[in-house]
Design a protein around this motif. Structure first.
Motif, PDB file in Angstrom:
ATOM      1  N   ASP A   1      27.638  20.144  39.048  1.00  8.65           N
ATOM      2  CA  ASP A   1      26.777  20.975  39.887  1.00  8.65           C
ATOM      3  C   ASP A   1      26.700  20.452  41.315  1.00  8.65           C
ATOM      4  O   ASP A   1      26.735  21.210  42.278  1.00  8.65           O
ATOM      5  CB  ASP A   1      25.368  21.077  39.303  1.00  8.65           C
ATOM      6  CG  ASP A   1      25.314  21.880  38.013  1.00  8.65           C
ATOM      7  OD1 ASP A   1      26.318  22.579  37.695  1.00  8.65           O
ATOM      8  OD2 ASP A   1      24.284  21.799  37.309  1.00  8.65           O
ATOM      9  N   LYS A   2      26.612  19.132  41.469  1.00 10.76           N
ATOM     10  CA  LYS A   2      26.547  18.531  42.810  1.00 10.76           C
ATOM     11  C   LYS A   2      27.831  18.780  43.584  1.00 10.76           C
ATOM     12  O   LYS A   2      27.795  19.063  44.779  1.00 10.76           O
ATOM     13  CB  LYS A   2      26.270  17.035  42.701  1.00 10.76           C
ATOM     14  CG  LYS A   2      24.847  16.708  42.347  1.00 10.76           C
ATOM     15  CD  LYS A   2      24.640  15.215  42.234  1.00 10.76           C
ATOM     16  CE  LYS A   2      23.203  14.931  41.824  1.00 10.76           C
ATOM     17  NZ  LYS A   2      22.985  13.503  41.593  1.00 10.76           N
ATOM     18  N   LEU A   3      28.959  18.666  42.922  1.00  9.02           N
ATOM     19  CA  LEU A   3      30.230  18.862  43.610  1.00  9.02           C
ATOM     20  C   LEU A   3      30.520  20.332  43.890  1.00  9.02           C
ATOM     21  O   LEU A   3      31.261  20.662  44.801  1.00  9.02           O
ATOM     22  CB  LEU A   3      31.374  18.264  42.800  1.00  9.02           C
ATOM     23  CG  LEU A   3      31.429  16.749  42.763  1.00  9.02           C
ATOM     24  CD1 LEU A   3      32.651  16.297  41.957  1.00  9.02           C
ATOM     25  CD2 LEU A   3      31.472  16.141  44.146  1.00  9.02           C
ATOM     26  N   SER A   4      29.934  21.212  43.081  1.00  5.36           N
ATOM     27  CA  SER A   4      30.163  22.652  43.252  1.00  5.36           C
ATOM     28  C   SER A   4      29.263  23.260  44.320  1.00  5.36           C
ATOM     29  O   SER A   4      29.484  24.393  44.732  1.00  5.36           O
ATOM     30  CB  SER A   4      29.934  23.373  41.919  1.00  5.36           C
ATOM     31  OG  SER A   4      30.828  22.893  40.947  1.00  5.36           O
ATOM     32  N   SER A   5      28.234  22.532  44.727  1.00  9.44           N
ATOM     33  CA  SER A   5      27.258  23.073  45.698  1.00  9.44           C
ATOM     34  C   SER A   5      27.815  23.110  47.093  1.00  9.44           C
ATOM     35  O   SER A   5      28.587  22.365  47.535  1.00  9.44           O
ATOM     36  CB  SER A   5      25.995  22.224  45.692  1.00  9.44           C
ATOM     37  OG  SER A   5      25.423  22.223  44.414  1.00  9.44           O
TER      38      SER A   5
END
Length: 107
Positions: free
Chosen positions: A103-107
């Protein structure tokens, strides 16, 4: 004969879980008993030889049981033992961490 273990408990856990295949096998067996073909299909890119080897190692370590039914062709089922099932919180933590990281990398 007593089995020798590493001094570090983390290393013991890593030896038992060993590799990505064993983690995926545990993941699948947490949902219940599975046959060999079901495990192979679920895991996907694992070869029959590697799956067999990992299942044997996990049985020897006391993480799962193997039940063979006297049929033709043979029917073999694998089930986590209480010890194998006790790895669930570790896999749950890995799942949560992986989800958060993704989720952090996709944000």
């Amino acid at each position: 004969m007593r089995k020798e273990f590493p001094a570090c408990p983390v290393e013991i856990t890593l030896q038992l879980m060993g590799n990505k295949w064993k983690v995926l096998i545990i993941r699948d067996l947490l949902e219940g008993t599975r046959r060999f073909g079901e495990l192979k299909k679920s895991i996907g890119s694992i070869t029959q030889k590697v799956l067999t080897q990992n299942l044997r190692e996990m049985e020897e370590s006391g993480l799962l049981t193997r039940k063979v039914y006297p049929e033709v062709p043979p029917k073999v089922e694998y089930t986590l033992t209480k010890t194998g099932y006790s790895l669930k919180p570790i896999l749950d933590s890995m799942y949560a961490w992986g989800t958060d990281y993704k989720d952090k990398l996709s944000s």
